[in-house]
Design a protein around this motif. Structure first.
Motif, PDB file in Angstrom:
ATOM      1  N   ASP A 109      -3.908   0.811  -3.843  1.00 11.37           N
ATOM      2  CA  ASP A 109      -3.972  -0.520  -3.243  1.00 11.37           C
ATOM      3  C   ASP A 109      -2.896  -0.597  -2.156  1.00 11.37           C
ATOM      4  OD1 ASP A 109      -1.479  -2.064  -4.132  1.00 11.37           O
ATOM      5  OD2 ASP A 109      -2.266  -1.485  -6.089  1.00 11.37           O
ATOM      6  N   PRO A 110      -3.006  -1.552  -1.245  1.00 11.62           N
ATOM      7  CA  PRO A 110      -2.082  -1.564  -0.104  1.00 11.62           C
ATOM      8  C   PRO A 110      -0.621  -1.750  -0.495  1.00 11.62           C
ATOM      9  CG  PRO A 110      -3.472  -3.531  -0.102  1.00 11.62           C
ATOM     10  CD  PRO A 110      -3.988  -2.621  -1.171  1.00 11.62           C
ATOM     11  N   TYR A 111      -0.365  -2.539  -1.511  1.00 11.30           N
ATOM     12  CA  TYR A 111       1.021  -2.814  -1.881  1.00 11.30           C
ATOM     13  C   TYR A 111       1.676  -1.631  -2.588  1.00 11.30           C
ATOM     14  CZ  TYR A 111      -0.028  -7.493  -0.366  1.00 11.30           C
ATOM     15  OH  TYR A 111      -0.391  -8.567   0.408  1.00 11.30           O
ATOM     16  N   ARG A 112       0.915  -0.898  -3.365  1.00  6.35           N
ATOM     17  CA  ARG A 112       1.476   0.268  -4.046  1.00  6.35           C
ATOM     18  C   ARG A 112       1.998   1.291  -3.038  1.00  6.35           C
ATOM     19  NH1 ARG A 112      -1.900   2.230  -8.874  1.00  6.35           N
ATOM     20  NH2 ARG A 112      -1.204   0.212  -9.577  1.00  6.35           N
ATOM     21  N   GLY A 113       1.332   1.402  -1.913  1.00  7.95           N
ATOM     22  CA  GLY A 113       1.766   2.324  -0.867  1.00  7.95           C
ATOM     23  C   GLY A 113       3.053   1.915  -0.184  1.00  7.95           C
ATOM     24  N   LEU A 114       3.447   0.667  -0.355  1.00  9.58           N
ATOM     25  CA  LEU A 114       4.663   0.161   0.294  1.00  9.58           C
ATOM     26  C   LEU A 114       5.941   0.430  -0.488  1.00  9.58           C
ATOM     27  CD1 LEU A 114       3.417  -3.331   1.513  1.00  9.58           C
ATOM     28  CD2 LEU A 114       3.988  -1.358   2.936  1.00  9.58           C
ATOM     29  N   GLU A 115       5.837   0.829  -1.728  1.00  9.32           N
ATOM     30  CA  GLU A 115       7.016   1.007  -2.576  1.00  9.32           C
ATOM     31  C   GLU A 115       7.979   2.017  -1.957  1.00  9.32           C
ATOM     32  OE1 GLU A 115       5.375   2.024  -6.385  1.00  9.32           O
ATOM     33  OE2 GLU A 115       4.530   0.012  -6.652  1.00  9.32           O
ATOM     34  N   GLY A 116       9.153   1.546  -1.548  1.00 12.27           N
ATOM     35  CA  GLY A 116      10.170   2.416  -0.972  1.00 12.27           C
ATOM     36  C   GLY A 116       9.912   2.832   0.468  1.00 12.27           C
ATOM     37  N   ALA A 117       8.937   2.207   1.118  1.00 10.32           N
ATOM     38  CA  ALA A 117       8.599   2.594   2.494  1.00 10.32           C
ATOM     39  C   ALA A 117       9.644   2.098   3.489  1.00 10.32           C
ATOM     40  CB  ALA A 117       7.225   2.049   2.884  1.00 10.32           C
ATOM     41  N   ASP A 118       9.844   2.892   4.530  1.00  8.62           N
ATOM     42  CA  ASP A 118      10.726   2.513   5.627  1.00  8.62           C
ATOM     43  C   ASP A 118       9.967   1.747   6.703  1.00  8.62           C
ATOM     44  OD1 ASP A 118      13.321   3.975   4.950  1.00  8.62           O
ATOM     45  OD2 ASP A 118      11.802   5.536   4.716  1.00  8.62           O
ATOM     46  N   ALA A 119       8.661   1.989   6.770  1.00  8.14           N
ATOM     47  CA  ALA A 119       7.853   1.348   7.804  1.00  8.14           C
ATOM     48  C   ALA A 119       6.429   1.170   7.310  1.00  8.14           C
ATOM     49  CB  ALA A 119       7.858   2.196   9.080  1.00  8.14           C
TER      50      ALA A 119
END
Length: 171
Positions: A109-119
């Protein structure tokens, strides 16, 4: 892109050169990786140790078509620069795997991919990306660069919360 290529070929077959169309194709190709240069300017020339979330892999919304998708050269260039790329697309995950293999991580899902992302890079303007939960996005990310490749979001939605927003093609 397919129509422009066919037009160029038809012109060539009829003894005509269409320089302006060739220039348009070359410009479009350069634009696909220009975002990587912008990201490197913000995060550093080497993206080693950086995590980049990509929302949208398909060429356009409501399809899983990856032909000519700008996400392909973008993801390849990010990986070549050392970044970990985690991408989400509601339809094209399986066809993207054919193009990109295991060089990137595919989020559920889109939010799971954001975990710890810099951008976060928005590449395809799926309807579900129209109004993200910006507070949740902020909380999940390590750094807060947002690259809007479709100018889907208004800067005023992100900047008051502290995001470093870049709308590609906006002044």
């Amino acid at each position: 892109p397919k129509d422009v290529a066919a037009l160029i070929q038809t012109a060539r077959e009829n003894g005509s050169e269409v320089g302006i169309l060739k220039a348009a194709v070359e410009t479009n190709e350069r634009q696909k990786v220009k975002l990587v240069e912008v990201i490197k300017g913000d995060l550093g020339e080497s993206l080693a140790g950086k995590k980049i979330a990509v929302w949208g892999l398909a060429f356009k919304p409501q399809t899983d078509d990856m032909r000519e998708a700008p996400s392909i050269p973008l993801c390849e260039a990010l990986v070549a620069a050392g970044a970990e790329v985690v991408a989400y697309d509601p339809e094209a995950r399986h066809t993207a795997r054919v193009e990109l293999g295991d060089s990137i991580v595919y989020a559920e899902d889109p939010y799971r991919g954001l975990e710890g992302a810099d951008a976060l890079c928005l590449v395809t303007e799926w309807k579900e990306f129209t109004a993200p939960d910006w507070e949740r996005v902020w909380a999940l990310m390590r750094d807060h660069f947002v690259y809007d490749g479709r100018n889907l979001w208004e800067p005023r939605e992100t900047e008051p919360q502290g995001f470093k927003y870049r709308g590609i093609g906006r002044s």
